[in-house]
Design a protein around this motif. Structure first.
Motif, short mmCIF file in Angstrom:
data_model
loop_
_atom_site.label_atom_id
_atom_site.label_comp_id
_atom_site.label_asym_id
_atom_site.label_seq_id
_atom_site.Cartn_x
_atom_site.Cartn_y
_atom_site.Cartn_z
N HIS A 1 0.85 -1.19 0.00
CA HIS A 1 0.00 0.00 0.00
C HIS A 1 0.88 1.24 0.00
N THR A 2 0.43 2.30 -0.64
CA THR A 2 1.12 3.59 -0.63
C THR A 2 0.30 4.59 0.16
N ILE A 3 0.94 5.22 1.15
CA ILE A 3 0.26 6.19 2.02
C ILE A 3 0.98 7.53 1.90
N HIS A 4 0.23 8.59 1.66
CA HIS A 4 0.80 9.92 1.54
C HIS A 4 1.12 10.47 2.92
N LEU A 5 2.36 10.92 3.12
CA LEU A 5 2.77 11.42 4.43
C LEU A 5 2.93 12.94 4.47
N LEU A 6 3.63 13.51 3.47
CA LEU A 6 4.01 14.91 3.55
C LEU A 6 3.96 15.53 2.15
N SER A 7 3.32 16.68 2.05
CA SER A 7 3.27 17.39 0.76
C SER A 7 4.03 18.70 0.85
#
Length: 253
Positions: free
Chosen positions: A130-136
């Motif tokens: 799974h890919t989880i977005h952490l920081l933009s």
């Protein structure tokens, strides 16, 4: 809260062993009609700890973490209202990884990072890769200044730089099978017991025995101890004894 053309500046310093805990930290809150460029809010964390949710209030919002710890309980900035700047130097950032989340934990227009470790305190809703977005971020890429601490037990992963977003690729890491007795052979009054540690060469083992399966393990009899061979296997030979039934268990330290 600044309105019209008022100039307002707010600074909170969390130093040394101090800890700030709040579910509602709002930086640079600007009232309707304010000149946002004149409203600034800065949170400085120098060797201290901040635990909470951080919101950008419409002005210039800045978080500086130097040698300190930032534990994000929910988010730091949002996609719609990102922090103006997040500057991380020898910092520790703690986040949660939720496989159902569709937005990032941390959102800032400018992110700088040097010697900073990201620690994932919990992983939820992840049953496979799974890919989880952490920081933009929108400015200079901070990826080279970030590293990932070992994930919680049962998970493995790595940070990935995806053009404006630092992601976490995570998967479930199944533990190796437990050491196992594979076969028991009765041969001419001898019992030959063979098994494996399922993990390769080395390591010690003990084989215990009992005529009653319900007896507490502390009361089982030690038959023998040894070391797994180069292939992680063992073989042990003992007399069958005179009992009509006997149980065996393999124990490793």
């Amino acid at each position: 809260r600044a309105s019209n053309t008022a100039t307002e500046s707010g600074i909170v310093n969390v130093n040394g062993t101090a800890t700030l805990i709040s579910t509602n930290i709002v930086l640079a809150q600007a009232a309707a009609g304010a000149n946002a460029s004149l409203v600034t809010g800065t949170l400085n964390v120098t060797n201290g700890t901040v635990r909470g949710n951080i919101a950008a209030g419409g002005g210039i919002s800045t978080v500086n973490v130097s040698g300190g710890t930032l534990v994000v309980s929910n988010s730091a900035g949002t996609t719609a209202a990102p922090l103006t700047a997040l500057n991380l130097t020898s910092a520790s950032v703690h986040l949660k990884a939720d496989g159902n989340a569709t937005t990032t934990n941390v959102n800032a227009l400018s992110v700088t990072a040097s010697g900073t470790t990201i620690t994932i305190d919990s992983v939820t809703n992840v049953a496979g890769p799974h890919t989880i977005h952490l920081l933009s971020y929108a400015g200079t890429d901070p990826f080279s200044g970030l590293s990932l601490a070992p994930l919680p037990t049962g998970y493995a992963g790595n940070l990935v730089d995806n053009n404006g977003v630092v992601d976490l690729n995570v998967t479930v890491s199944a533990p190796p099978p437990a050491p196992t007795i594979r076969n028991i052979v009765n041969n001419g009054g001898q019992v030959i017991i063979g098994g494996t540690n399922n993990s390769g060469a080395g390591g010690s083992y003990s084989v215990l025995s009992s005529t009653n399966l319900a007896v507490p393990l502390t009361n089982w009899t030690l038959l023998n101890s040894g070391t797994f061979n180069a292939n992680g296997n063992f073989s042990l030979t003992n007399a069958t004894g005179t009992n009509s039934q006997r149980f065996y268990i393999l124990r490793v330290p």
